[in-house]
Design a protein around this motif. Structure first.
Motif, PDB file in Angstrom:
ATOM      1  N   GLU A 312      40.744  30.303  34.184  1.00 19.71           N
ATOM      2  CA  GLU A 312      39.388  29.829  33.898  1.00 19.71           C
ATOM      3  C   GLU A 312      38.737  29.270  35.159  1.00 19.71           C
ATOM      4  OE1 GLU A 312      36.182  29.675  31.498  1.00 19.71           O
ATOM      5  OE2 GLU A 312      38.180  30.428  30.961  1.00 19.71           O
ATOM      6  N   GLU A 313      39.534  28.603  35.979  1.00 20.07           N
ATOM      7  CA  GLU A 313      39.010  28.074  37.240  1.00 20.07           C
ATOM      8  C   GLU A 313      38.568  29.206  38.156  1.00 20.07           C
ATOM      9  OE1 GLU A 313      40.416  25.267  41.036  1.00 20.07           O
ATOM     10  OE2 GLU A 313      41.781  25.616  39.345  1.00 20.07           O
ATOM     11  N   ASP A 314      39.381  30.270  38.213  1.00 26.61           N
ATOM     12  CA  ASP A 314      39.015  31.438  39.025  1.00 26.61           C
ATOM     13  C   ASP A 314      37.697  32.037  38.551  1.00 26.61           C
ATOM     14  OD1 ASP A 314      41.270  31.259  40.584  1.00 26.61           O
ATOM     15  OD2 ASP A 314      42.435  32.663  39.369  1.00 26.61           O
ATOM     16  N   ARG A 315      37.564  32.192  37.231  1.00 26.63           N
ATOM     17  CA  ARG A 315      36.346  32.788  36.667  1.00 26.63           C
ATOM     18  C   ARG A 315      35.117  31.942  36.999  1.00 26.63           C
ATOM     19  NH1 ARG A 315      37.305  36.375  32.125  1.00 26.63           N
ATOM     20  NH2 ARG A 315      39.526  36.718  31.835  1.00 26.63           N
ATOM     21  N   ASN A 316      35.241  30.633  36.867  1.00 24.40           N
ATOM     22  CA  ASN A 316      34.114  29.748  37.175  1.00 24.40           C
ATOM     23  C   ASN A 316      33.717  29.858  38.640  1.00 24.40           C
ATOM     24  OD1 ASN A 316      33.963  28.794  34.555  1.00 24.40           O
ATOM     25  ND2 ASN A 316      35.296  27.033  34.951  1.00 24.40           N
ATOM     26  N   ARG A 317      34.725  29.923  39.484  1.00 26.19           N
ATOM     27  CA  ARG A 317      34.464  30.001  40.919  1.00 26.19           C
ATOM     28  C   ARG A 317      33.756  31.310  41.277  1.00 26.19           C
ATOM     29  NH1 ARG A 317      39.176  30.137  45.576  1.00 26.19           N
ATOM     30  NH2 ARG A 317      37.814  30.614  47.346  1.00 26.19           N
ATOM     31  N   ILE A 318      34.288  32.412  40.768  1.00 29.54           N
ATOM     32  CA  ILE A 318      33.706  33.723  41.076  1.00 29.54           C
ATOM     33  C   ILE A 318      32.304  33.838  40.484  1.00 29.54           C
ATOM     34  CG2 ILE A 318      33.953  36.208  40.681  1.00 29.54           C
ATOM     35  CD1 ILE A 318      37.022  35.701  40.615  1.00 29.54           C
ATOM     36  N   GLY A 319      32.139  33.342  39.247  1.00 28.85           N
ATOM     37  CA  GLY A 319      30.856  33.462  38.562  1.00 28.85           C
ATOM     38  C   GLY A 319      29.745  32.689  39.220  1.00 28.85           C
ATOM     39  N   THR A 320      30.079  31.578  39.886  1.00 25.59           N
ATOM     40  CA  THR A 320      29.037  30.788  40.549  1.00 25.59           C
ATOM     41  C   THR A 320      28.707  31.317  41.939  1.00 25.59           C
ATOM     42  OG1 THR A 320      30.734  29.230  41.343  1.00 25.59           O
ATOM     43  CG2 THR A 320      29.572  28.668  39.303  1.00 25.59           C
TER      44      THR A 320
END
Length: 358
Positions: A312-320
């Motif tokens: 989830e942390e990876d997804r948040n980072r990539i998405g922003t």
């Protein structure tokens, strides 16, 4: 325009839009999708048109693209030309040197996590599109026309606040000015009436200071990226340069394409796409595709599984980091187990007689 021609034109436009969008963003960002990953730190490598000033010192960094093709039709034959490319937008991130003091000292950083929101320095892209109206081929044969390409520079900043609404960092986004031209010309084919060899040349004329010393990365800021040329007609058709009828072999052999590869898109041959990526005539996007994954040469099932394994942390980072990446993640998140299963195996009827047991 007849209803049949209108239907054909609409179908060709849909195919063209889906295909061109996929090609524009081929290699835009690759797994694991972080901008910090080495393979994602360089802008798109396909179809780059560098400024002429840079080309003068770096001969292999081309400053033009040329598409040449044969079009045939009747006395009212017209063509419209569209050039699409990506323009680099650079984002720089600066952290305040001392958060407890009201000063203006900032230190450049590559990324920050503020209140659970990730900020990153790096690059994104802006789509550019220049389209002509319908141009008569007879008119073009009498003299070419030149269409200017002009996009201004842009600089904008954003202050970044912490949970106490105190400024702790800032980001600065910039786009460099770029200029160029689209030269469109045509010549009659002697062997056939109402047939022409049409030439489209896209040139980057952006002025570049210190062109002999600046780096390639700096020059790319003022380059056209993933450049594609599109030609469309309603009264005639384009002659395939891959599967050329015998009648047209001499004419097509005389076509010179520079840094691009022309293909016909629709079955009626009314749309031609010149791409820096080599394709066959009449290409199609797999109807099973779930959308942009930015690597159409990869196995989509594998990419989907890899994305689903991200934390989830990876997804948040990539998405922003990028709105396009955020949209991609949302699509993947919406896939069901049934959706994923259809990528794994599929039975298709094979009508080839050698496989029939008679």
């Amino acid at each position: 325009m007849t209803n049949e021609k209108t239907k054909i034109a609409m179908e060709a436009d849909l195919i063209l839009e889906n295909l061109t969008h996929t090609l524009l963003y081929e290699g835009y960002s690759l797994y694991p999708y972080y901008r910090s990953a080495v393979k994602n730190q360089k802008p798109i490598p396909f179809g780059v048109i560098f400024p002429k000033d840079y080309n003068a010192y770096h001969e292999h960094s081309h400053s033009k693209m040329q598409s040449q093709s044969i079009i045939t039709g009747d006395n009212d034959l017209t063509v419209s030309v569209t050039v699409r490319f990506l323009h680099l937008r650079k984002t720089e991130l600066f952290q305040k040197a001392n958060n407890e003091k009201d000063n203006e000292d900032y230190i450049p950083v590559s990324n920050l996590d503020i209140n659970g929101k990730f900020y990153n320095s790096g690059w994104q892209t802006v789509e550019r599109k220049i389209t002509t109206g319908d141009i008569g081929l007879t008119q073009l044969a009498k003299g070419g026309i030149s269409i200017p390409i002009e996009f201004d520079n842009m600089n904008e900043g954003e202050l970044i606040l912490n949970e106490k609404n105190v400024v702790v960092a800032k980001s600065v986004s910039s786009i460099s000015e770029i200029t160029g031209s689209i030269l469109i010309s045509a010549e009659s084919i002697i062997e056939s009436t109402d047939s022409f060899r049409i030439t489209v040349v896209v040139t980057n004329t952006t002025g570049l200071e210190n062109a002999n010393t600046i780096s390639r990365d700096e020059a790319i800021m003022q380059s056209f990226l993933s450049t594609h040329i599109i030609l469309q007609t309603l009264q005639g058709e384009f002659i395939s340069q891959q599967d050329t009828p015998v009648k047209w072999t001499t004419a097509t052999a005389g076509c010179t394409n520079i840094n691009t590869w022309p293909i016909v898109i629709d079955k009626s041959n009314t749309t031609l796409l010149s791409s820096p990526i080599i394709l066959y005539d009449h290409p199609e996007i797999n109807p099973q595709s779930s959308g942009d994954l930015f690597d159409s040469t990869e196995i989509e099932e594998a990419l989907l599984l890899h994305v689903n394994l991200l934390t989830e942390e990876d997804r948040n980072r990539i998405g922003t980091e990028d709105e396009k990446m955020n949209a991609m993640l949302k699509k993947v998140n919406g896939l069901t187990p049934e959706d994923l299963h259809q990528y794994h195996s599929m039975l298709k009827e094979n009508k080839a007689s050698q496989f029939n047991n008679e």
